[in-house]
Scaffold this motif. Structure first.
Motif, PDB file in Angstrom:
ATOM      1  N   ILE A  74       0.846  -1.201   0.000  1.00  0.00           N
ATOM      2  CA  ILE A  74       0.000   0.000   0.000  1.00  0.00           C
ATOM      3  C   ILE A  74       0.879   1.248   0.000  1.00  0.00           C
ATOM      4  CG2 ILE A  74      -0.189   0.222   2.535  1.00  0.00           C
ATOM      5  CD1 ILE A  74      -3.271   0.719   2.026  1.00  0.00           C
ATOM      6  N   GLY A  75       0.328   2.380  -0.423  1.00  0.00           N
ATOM      7  CA  GLY A  75       1.085   3.631  -0.465  1.00  0.00           C
ATOM      8  C   GLY A  75       2.259   3.490  -1.414  1.00  0.00           C
ATOM      9  N   GLY A  76       3.427   3.946  -0.968  1.00  0.00           N
ATOM     10  CA  GLY A  76       4.607   3.893  -1.830  1.00  0.00           C
ATOM     11  C   GLY A  76       4.996   2.490  -2.211  1.00  0.00           C
ATOM     12  N   SER A  77       4.450   1.484  -1.535  1.00  0.00           N
ATOM     13  CA  SER A  77       4.773   0.083  -1.862  1.00  0.00           C
ATOM     14  C   SER A  77       3.891  -0.452  -2.964  1.00  0.00           C
ATOM     15  CB  SER A  77       4.665  -0.782  -0.603  1.00  0.00           C
ATOM     16  OG  SER A  77       5.740  -0.437   0.263  1.00  0.00           O
ATOM     17  N   SER A 124       6.698  -4.369   1.678  1.00  0.00           N
ATOM     18  CA  SER A 124       6.527  -3.494   2.839  1.00  0.00           C
ATOM     19  C   SER A 124       7.894  -3.151   3.399  1.00  0.00           C
ATOM     20  CB  SER A 124       5.696  -4.173   3.925  1.00  0.00           C
ATOM     21  OG  SER A 124       5.614  -3.325   5.064  1.00  0.00           O
ATOM     22  N   LYS A 125       8.214  -1.870   3.406  1.00  0.00           N
ATOM     23  CA  LYS A 125       9.516  -1.440   3.941  1.00  0.00           C
ATOM     24  C   LYS A 125       9.586  -1.744   5.433  1.00  0.00           C
ATOM     25  CE  LYS A 125      12.514   2.561   4.430  1.00  0.00           C
ATOM     26  NZ  LYS A 125      13.722   1.952   3.822  1.00  0.00           N
ATOM     27  N   SER A 126       8.530  -1.394   6.155  1.00  0.00           N
ATOM     28  CA  SER A 126       8.514  -1.577   7.615  1.00  0.00           C
ATOM     29  C   SER A 126       8.220  -3.024   8.000  1.00  0.00           C
ATOM     30  CB  SER A 126       7.455  -0.670   8.235  1.00  0.00           C
ATOM     31  OG  SER A 126       6.165  -1.098   7.757  1.00  0.00           O
ATOM     32  N   THR A 129       2.894  -2.864   8.268  1.00  0.00           N
ATOM     33  CA  THR A 129       1.676  -2.212   7.764  1.00  0.00           C
ATOM     34  C   THR A 129       0.498  -3.180   7.803  1.00  0.00           C
ATOM     35  OG1 THR A 129       3.061  -0.785   6.424  1.00  0.00           O
ATOM     36  CG2 THR A 129       0.736  -0.962   5.784  1.00  0.00           C
ATOM     37  N   GLN A 263       0.614  11.153  -3.055  1.00  0.00           N
ATOM     38  CA  GLN A 263       1.332  10.685  -1.867  1.00  0.00           C
ATOM     39  C   GLN A 263       2.690  11.388  -1.750  1.00  0.00           C
ATOM     40  OE1 GLN A 263       3.193   6.843  -1.720  1.00  0.00           O
ATOM     41  NE2 GLN A 263       3.224   6.853   0.523  1.00  0.00           N
ATOM     42  N   GLU A 267       2.387  13.709   1.480  1.00  0.00           N
ATOM     43  CA  GLU A 267       2.996  13.042   2.645  1.00  0.00           C
ATOM     44  C   GLU A 267       4.409  13.592   2.923  1.00  0.00           C
ATOM     45  OE1 GLU A 267       3.842   8.671   2.701  1.00  0.00           O
ATOM     46  OE2 GLU A 267       2.391   8.638   4.319  1.00  0.00           O
ATOM     47  N   GLN A 400       6.801  10.788   8.134  1.00  0.00           N
ATOM     48  CA  GLN A 400       5.347  10.918   8.037  1.00  0.00           C
ATOM     49  C   GLN A 400       4.708  10.705   9.415  1.00  0.00           C
ATOM     50  OE1 GLN A 400       7.054   8.936   5.656  1.00  0.00           O
ATOM     51  NE2 GLN A 400       7.274   7.320   7.186  1.00  0.00           N
ATOM     52  N   VAL A 403       0.741  10.172  10.168  1.00  0.00           N
ATOM     53  CA  VAL A 403      -0.101   8.999   9.883  1.00  0.00           C
ATOM     54  C   VAL A 403      -0.106   8.011  11.036  1.00  0.00           C
ATOM     55  CG1 VAL A 403       0.375   9.240   7.424  1.00  0.00           C
ATOM     56  CG2 VAL A 403       1.721   7.625   8.771  1.00  0.00           C
ATOM     57  N   LYS A 407      -2.951   4.707  12.981  1.00  0.00           N
ATOM     58  CA  LYS A 407      -2.519   3.308  13.134  1.00  0.00           C
ATOM     59  C   LYS A 407      -2.708   2.849  14.574  1.00  0.00           C
ATOM     60  CE  LYS A 407       0.962   3.676   9.479  1.00  0.00           C
ATOM     61  NZ  LYS A 407       2.403   3.590   9.131  1.00  0.00           N
TER      62      LYS A 407
HETATM   63  O1  LIG Z   1       6.141  -0.032   2.856  1.00  0.00           O
HETATM   64  P1  LIG Z   1       5.431   0.022   4.168  1.00  0.00           P
HETATM   65  O2  LIG Z   1       6.358   0.096   5.340  1.00  0.00           O
HETATM   66  O3  LIG Z   1       4.419  -1.077   4.296  1.00  0.00           O
HETATM   67  O4  LIG Z   1       4.625   1.424   4.215  1.00  0.00           O
HETATM   68  C1  LIG Z   1       3.566   1.626   3.313  1.00  0.00           C
HETATM   69  C2  LIG Z   1       3.196   3.088   3.356  1.00  0.00           C
HETATM   70  O5  LIG Z   1       2.809   3.492   4.677  1.00  0.00           O
HETATM   71  C3  LIG Z   1       3.463   4.723   5.012  1.00  0.00           C
HETATM   72  O6  LIG Z   1       4.593   4.435   5.784  1.00  0.00           O
HETATM   73  C4  LIG Z   1       2.542   5.627   5.785  1.00  0.00           C
HETATM   74  O7  LIG Z   1       1.960   4.911   6.809  1.00  0.00           O
HETATM   75  C5  LIG Z   1       3.878   5.309   3.682  1.00  0.00           C
HETATM   76  O8  LIG Z   1       4.868   6.294   3.794  1.00  0.00           O
HETATM   77  C6  LIG Z   1       4.334   4.068   2.989  1.00  0.00           C
HETATM   78  O9  LIG Z   1       4.469   4.243   1.584  1.00  0.00           O
END
Ligand SMILES: O=P(O)(O)OC[C@H]1O[C@](O)(CO)[C@@H](O)[C@@H]1O
Length: 421
Positions: A74-77, A124-126, A129, A263, A267, A400, A403, A407
């Motif tokens: 989702i988002g940048g992903s 997902s970078k983190s 999500t 975005q 953002e 960001q 946001v 969450k």
């Molecule tokens: O790639 P991730 O860590 O799942 O994050 C998805 C999206 O959620 C955000 O971190 C915002 O919550 C965006 O900046 C990012 O693109």
């Protein structure tokens, strides 16, 4: 090729010259951070990373069986790959994006897929999500139930090089995984494996995409007069008193690009500055010619509170001739024998003039054509524009914080331990 047209902003060239020192200072301040890994400026180097591109290409060649590519993110992903795949997929591989949490479309998708021909890419970078983790629970279980031990070949992860739940899963299960560099943020990651892996399966010309992005890098470091990203950053800066910036694209293939820009812009720049002031302008997505029959009414007669950017192709990769049809001479005769692209260009030009006539502040970015090279250039250009604006508006364009509350409240509502009730 990317060309800026500001013919309806006669004050711009002089103002740009007068603000030269301010703009060069902003660039110096940004570049001074480039070596700091915490600065999140790794997106500047992605166009040079040919080793990752080679690894992705090898992975693509090793998996010729893929007929359906399902991206969970989702988002940048998701927004970057979605925008580019929609424009350039010539492969016959079908793409599906689970970048939402509405059950009916997910169930419909699952019922239509053959797991043996499906590759799932969780991005997902983190690795934290909720939407992406929920989708991963569904699709990982679906793969295991349908493929037994062979499921591992049907799941590839794109995530942090060291941290997070997806990296841990990749290591535990021995899954193929690609890394999003630690100093590249989500909305700046389209030229990382986030975009390159799906686009390799879409058969896109990735060398041309990165070559265009390298052109944007070159111009961002060029002297003021040739510095396209500083020029458009300054156009946004000069009009920061206008609360809305419209991003209107005259290309059906690029119809998902405005959402990617929304975005990137909102953002990155909708923030509190060092003094706690609320800063930012609202990016509004628009599509030509669709919005000539929708938002243009508001742009023409509504509030003069907008900076409008048109993105217009100057040439078509191939055209479609409009035939003569007996009986339609009256209403459609003027179209006979013309190319469809001629109509697109005329409508873009007419809209440009009509918006200027209304008194809106409007400029155009002309693409030589909708090609991987020109779009790669445009994407990287917009990332530079955004980064320069972060310096000019004294905000951190790469975090960001705003946001996070949503969450936490979601976790509380779902009874996640440690998040209250
Ligand atoms: O790639 P991730 O860590 O799942 O994050 C998805 C999206 O959620 C955000 O971190 C915002 O919550 C965006 O900046 C990012 O693109």
């Amino acid at each position: 090729m990317l060309r800026l047209d500001t013919r309806f902003l006669p004050d711009f060239p002089q103002a740009f010259k007068e603000h030269g020192p301010l703009l060069l200072q902003a660039r110096e301040a940004l570049l001074a951070k480039r070596k700091d890994p915490q600065s999140m400026l790794g997106w500047m180097d992605l166009p040079e990373d040919t080793e990752t591109l080679r690894r992705i290409r090898r992975y693509r060649e090793a998996n010729p069986w893929v007929e359906d590519f399902v991206l969970l993110g989702i988002g940048g992903s998701a927004l970057g790959p979605k925008a580019l795949e929609s424009a350039f997929n010539e492969s016959g591989v079908r793409f599906h994006y689970v970048d939402h949490v509405e059950p009916e479309p997910v169930l419909r998708l699952l019922r239509g897929l053959d797991p043996r021909k499906t590759l799932v890419n969780a991005v997902s970078k983190s690795g934290a999500t909720a939407e992406t983790l929920a989708a991963l629970l569904v699709f990982l279980n679906w793969l295991r139930e349908n493929l037994g031990e062979d499921w591992r070949r049907h799941l590839v992860l794109t995530t942090d090089p060291r941290r997070g739940a997806l990296r841990a899963l990749a290591e535990k299960e021995g899954l193929e995984a690609f890394s999003i560099p630690e100093n590249v943020g989500g909305r700046f990651s389209v030229l990382s494996p986030v975009g390159l892996l799906p686009l390799a399966f879409a058969g896109m010309d990735l060398e041309a995409l990165l070559m265009g992005a390298r052109k944007a890098n070159e111009l961002a470091l060029a002297p003021l007069e040739e510095n396209l990203p500083l020029k458009t950053a300054f156009l946004q800066h000069l009009h920061r008193h206008l609360p809305i910036t419209v991003f209107m694209v005259y290309s059906e293939r690029l119809k998902y690009l405005p959402a990617w820009f929304v975005q990137l812009h909102d953002e990155s720049l909708g923030k509190r500055d060092g003094e706690g002031n609320r800063v930012g302008t609202t990016a509004v997505p628009a599509l030509g010619p669709q919005d000539q029959h929708a938002q243009v009414q508001l742009f023409r007669e509504g509030p003069l509170d907008k900076l409008i950017v048109l993105v217009v192709p100057e040439g078509a990769m191939e055209d479609l001739l409009l035939p003569q049809v007996e009986g339609l001479e009256g209403e459609a005769g003027y179209l006979f024998g013309k190319g469809l692209f001629q109509l697109l260009k005329a409508e873009a030009e007419a809209t440009y003039q009509a918006l200027a006539e209304a008194g809106q502040r409007v400029y155009t970015l002309y693409l030589s054509e909708v090609s991987p090279y020109a779009v790669g250039w445009l994407l990287q250009h917009l990332m530079w524009q955004t980064a320069f604006l972060g310096e000019l508006w004294r905000v951190n364009a790469f975090d960001q914080p705003g946001v996070e509350l949503g969450k936490r409240l979601t976790f509380a509502l779902l009874g996640r331990p440690g998040y209250g009730s």
